[in-house]
Design an enzyme around this catalytic site. Structure first.
Site, PDB file in Angstrom:
ATOM      1  N   GLY A   1       0.822  -1.200   0.000  1.00 19.60           N
ATOM      2  CA  GLY A   1       0.000   0.000   0.000  1.00 19.60           C
ATOM      3  C   GLY A   1       0.857   1.251   0.000  1.00 19.60           C
ATOM      4  O   GLY A   1       2.092   1.201   0.064  1.00 19.60           O
ATOM      5  N   VAL A   2       0.186   2.398  -0.050  1.00 19.07           N
ATOM      6  CA  VAL A   2       0.881   3.678  -0.140  1.00 19.07           C
ATOM      7  C   VAL A   2       1.151   4.217   1.259  1.00 19.07           C
ATOM      8  O   VAL A   2       0.320   4.096   2.160  1.00 19.07           O
ATOM      9  CB  VAL A   2       0.034   4.686  -0.941  1.00 19.07           C
ATOM     10  CG1 VAL A   2       0.695   6.054  -0.979  1.00 19.07           C
ATOM     11  CG2 VAL A   2      -0.197   4.168  -2.354  1.00 19.07           C
ATOM     12  N   GLY A   3       2.314   4.835   1.458  1.00 19.24           N
ATOM     13  CA  GLY A   3       2.567   5.524   2.714  1.00 19.24           C
ATOM     14  C   GLY A   3       3.953   5.258   3.261  1.00 19.24           C
ATOM     15  O   GLY A   3       4.747   4.484   2.708  1.00 19.24           O
ATOM     16  N   ASN A   4       4.239   5.901   4.381  1.00 19.16           N
ATOM     17  CA  ASN A   4       5.571   5.834   4.960  1.00 19.16           C
ATOM     18  C   ASN A   4       5.894   4.463   5.532  1.00 19.16           C
ATOM     19  O   ASN A   4       7.041   4.005   5.449  1.00 19.16           O
ATOM     20  CB  ASN A   4       5.715   6.907   6.043  1.00 19.16           C
ATOM     21  CG  ASN A   4       5.670   8.307   5.466  1.00 19.16           C
ATOM     22  OD1 ASN A   4       6.141   8.536   4.359  1.00 19.16           O
ATOM     23  ND2 ASN A   4       5.084   9.240   6.199  1.00 19.16           N
TER      24      ASN A   4
ATOM     25  N   GLU B   1      -0.478  -2.064  -6.955  1.00 16.16           N
ATOM     26  CA  GLU B   1      -1.236  -0.976  -7.594  1.00 16.16           C
ATOM     27  C   GLU B   1      -0.341   0.207  -7.925  1.00 16.16           C
ATOM     28  O   GLU B   1      -0.441   0.814  -8.979  1.00 16.16           O
ATOM     29  CB  GLU B   1      -2.316  -0.446  -6.651  1.00 16.16           C
ATOM     30  CG  GLU B   1      -3.295  -1.440  -6.162  1.00 16.16           C
ATOM     31  CD  GLU B   1      -4.054  -0.883  -4.985  1.00 16.16           C
ATOM     32  OE1 GLU B   1      -5.275  -0.722  -5.122  1.00 16.16           O
ATOM     33  OE2 GLU B   1      -3.435  -0.589  -3.951  1.00 16.16           O
TER      34      GLU B   1
ATOM     35  N   ILE C   1      -6.222   1.692  10.105  1.00 15.62           N
ATOM     36  CA  ILE C   1      -6.440   2.684  11.153  1.00 15.62           C
ATOM     37  C   ILE C   1      -6.490   1.999  12.511  1.00 15.62           C
ATOM     38  O   ILE C   1      -5.867   2.454  13.467  1.00 15.62           O
ATOM     39  CB  ILE C   1      -7.728   3.482  10.877  1.00 15.62           C
ATOM     40  CG1 ILE C   1      -7.525   4.369   9.646  1.00 15.62           C
ATOM     41  CG2 ILE C   1      -8.132   4.319  12.099  1.00 15.62           C
ATOM     42  CD1 ILE C   1      -8.789   5.054   9.162  1.00 15.62           C
TER      43      ILE C   1
ATOM     44  N   ASN D   1     -10.008   8.082   3.813  1.00 17.40           N
ATOM     45  CA  ASN D   1      -9.738   8.031   2.377  1.00 17.40           C
ATOM     46  C   ASN D   1     -10.682   7.051   1.682  1.00 17.40           C
ATOM     47  O   ASN D   1     -11.581   7.443   0.988  1.00 17.40           O
ATOM     48  CB  ASN D   1      -8.280   7.636   2.124  1.00 17.40           C
ATOM     49  CG  ASN D   1      -7.301   8.648   2.685  1.00 17.40           C
ATOM     50  OD1 ASN D   1      -7.545   9.844   2.637  1.00 17.40           O
ATOM     51  ND2 ASN D   1      -6.189   8.173   3.216  1.00 17.40           N
TER      52      ASN D   1
ATOM     53  N   GLY E   1      -7.513  -0.528  -2.894  1.00 23.22           N
ATOM     54  CA  GLY E   1      -7.361  -1.895  -3.388  1.00 23.22           C
ATOM     55  C   GLY E   1      -6.999  -2.897  -2.322  1.00 23.22           C
ATOM     56  O   GLY E   1      -6.772  -4.073  -2.636  1.00 23.22           O
TER      57      GLY E   1
END
Length: 505
Positions: A270-273, A295, A365, A385, A389
């Protein structure tokens, strides 16, 4: 480079107009499919012009809203601009813009949070109504009218196929070297005519490098020269590095046990730090000749391609920091041999995720003690958000990780709670939960066994005693013993935070 160098189909040069003129062709109430996926490949000029038009019409007392469909999140020039002027009636399938989020949570904008693999097929099935207009960014147009995709593919194939009218934004800041990086598969069909997708390896090409469209549907061509939204990722901190360490240690053990090959299986991140920290850890780790089927291609995967740890990466979009984009642009010939960009209906397709045995790593979360995961809502009601996916990969992957720090808001919030305030991923789709405290392998465990492990391994020490107390009292409450809960208390931690600003008792 002149527009004629980018638009080599002569008829299209007769349809060149300004963004304001093109925006005037979009009617009120239209469903508009726009390109864009995680801040890459979105139209830059027409949405801004449409927002100006809507603002002027609203000032005159005239109502004007559209339904906005994309691949995933876009940028302030699209989502933000249209949300700020109240121009969006229904948004789908994913957003991350603060202005959008504020309006959705205020009840001023409708939002349908949908699995990303479902969006294109739902449009094909007719479930969502007619798509009136497509606004798609491309890097160029070939003499025969085929389109060179830009830095994301997303749902563009479907938008171009299904829309009644098409507006193209030709962006001369999209690197011409992108040509040949894409693989657009046109073999999908509606039931009962579907056939297996002919892919057995993550880097396999099964389509063609270009997008097609009915040339008669193109009503406008807009010339733009503007870069994508490039987000700078924070350097991995101690917490994210600890999470990454737990995951890498777990994977090493799975290899020793013979449950993973030495080069693992295709990675989805996934996206993020935190995701970038995991990728950084893998780049320094013991595994070689890795592959990715994901993705979004972030900085961390670019680093792994450059180091040789990652042999190939399949995605639907780029999401790079300015520094990573500069490297990508400078070395695009190198990356074009190792990166495939596909439509998201293929990058996220459950059939392929299952067949390839993808290792899914996604953020959350919160999780409850039984392994139900909330990845979208704050305190159960406010959207952050969207599911994106993560569900496509979590349910169908070979391994499914969900990751989070154990606490948030300076320790006021426990990310491990008695009951999740919203559930996107049920306990049935969650195999491994990881925080900086440790890793809980939930495979083969009953609900109460999962609860004990999650509390011991993943909860922050400040909240661990209260979670143990909740579980113990629930077990002896006289209710059912399969998944013990104290219903009057199950969401009391969230209620306490709403009332006092902390979950601490």
């Amino acid at each position: 480079m002149s527009l004629a160098d980018r638009v080599r189909h002569p008829d299209f040069l007769q349809r060149v107009m300004s963004a304001d003129e093109a925006a005037a062709l979009i009617p009120a109430g239209a469903n508009v499919g726009m390109s864009g996926f995680t801040g890459a490949g979105y139209p830059k000029a027409v949405p801004m012009a449409l927002a100006r038009r809507i603002e002027a019409l609203h000032a005159q007392g005239q109502p004007f809203k559209i339904g906005l469909w994309t691949g995933a999140s876009t940028a302030p020039e699209l989502d933000g601009a249209l949300a700020k002027v109240g121009g969006i009636e229904m948004r789908m399938p994913y957003q991350s813009d603060p202005a959008c989020r504020q309006r959705i949570n205020a009840g001023q904008m409708q939002y349908m949070d949908i699995h990303l693999s479902h969006m294109a097929q739902f449009v094909w099935f007719g479930f969502l109504g007619k798509l009136d207009v497509a606004v798609v960014e491309v890097a160029g147009v070939l003499p025969d009218g085929r389109l060179i995709p830009s830095s994301s593919v997303g749902n563009n194939k479907t938008w171009l196929d299904q829309a009644d009218k098409i507006i193209l934004e030709v962006n001369d800041l999209q690197n011409p070297g992108l040509e040949g990086m894409h693989d657009i598969y046109y073999g999908t069909d509606r039931p009962p005519h579907r056939k297996p997708i002919p892919m057995t390896a993550p880097d396999e090409r099964i389509g063609e490098p270009y997008l097609r469209c009915d040339l008669s549907k193109v009503i406008a061509v807009v010339h733009t020269s503007q870069s994508d939204r490039n987000s700078t990722f924070a350097a991995p901190d101690a917490v994210s590095e600890q999470i990454a360490g737990h995951i890498i240690e777990f994977m090493q053990q799975e290899v020793k046990l013979g449950r993973l090959p030495a080069n693992l299986l295709p990675l989805q991140s996934g996206v993020g730090n935190i995701a970038n920290a995991v990728l950084a850890g893998l780049n320094q780790g013991p595994f070689e000749n890795l592959t990715a089927y994901t993705e979004v291609l972030q900085d961390g995967m670019l680093d792994m391609l450059r180091s040789g740890k990652l042999a190939s990466a399949s995605a639907t979009a780029l999401s790079l920091s300015p520094a990573a984009l500069e490297d990508f642009t400078r070395n695009i010939d190198f990356y074009r041999q190792r990166i495939v960009l596909r439509p998201q209906e293929i990058s996220n397709h459950p059939e392929l995720v299952r067949r390839l045995g993808v290792i899914a790593m996604n953020a959350m979360i919160e999780a409850d003690i039984y392994g139900n995961v909330n990845s979208t809502h704050i305190m159960g009601t406010s959207i952050m958000n969207g599911i994106g996916g993560s569900g496509d990969f979590a349910r169908n992957g070979y391994l499914s990780f969900f990751m989070t720090p154990s606490v948030a808001k300076g320790g006021a919030i426990s990310c491990i709670v008695p009951m999740a305030s919203h559930v996107d991923h049920t306990e049935h789709d969650v195999q491994v939960i990881v925080t900086e405290q440790g890793l809980a392998d939930l495979r083969g465990l009953s609900p109460t066994q999962r609860a004990e492990l999650i509390i011991d391994k993943c909860a922050h020490p400040d909240f661990r005693p209260a979670l143990r107390d909740y579980l113990e009292r629930a077990r002896h409450s006289g209710g059912g013993q399969h998944t013990p809960h104290l219903l009057p208390e199950a969401l009391s931690w969230h209620q306490r935070f709403v009332e006092t600003g902390t979950m601490r008792g």
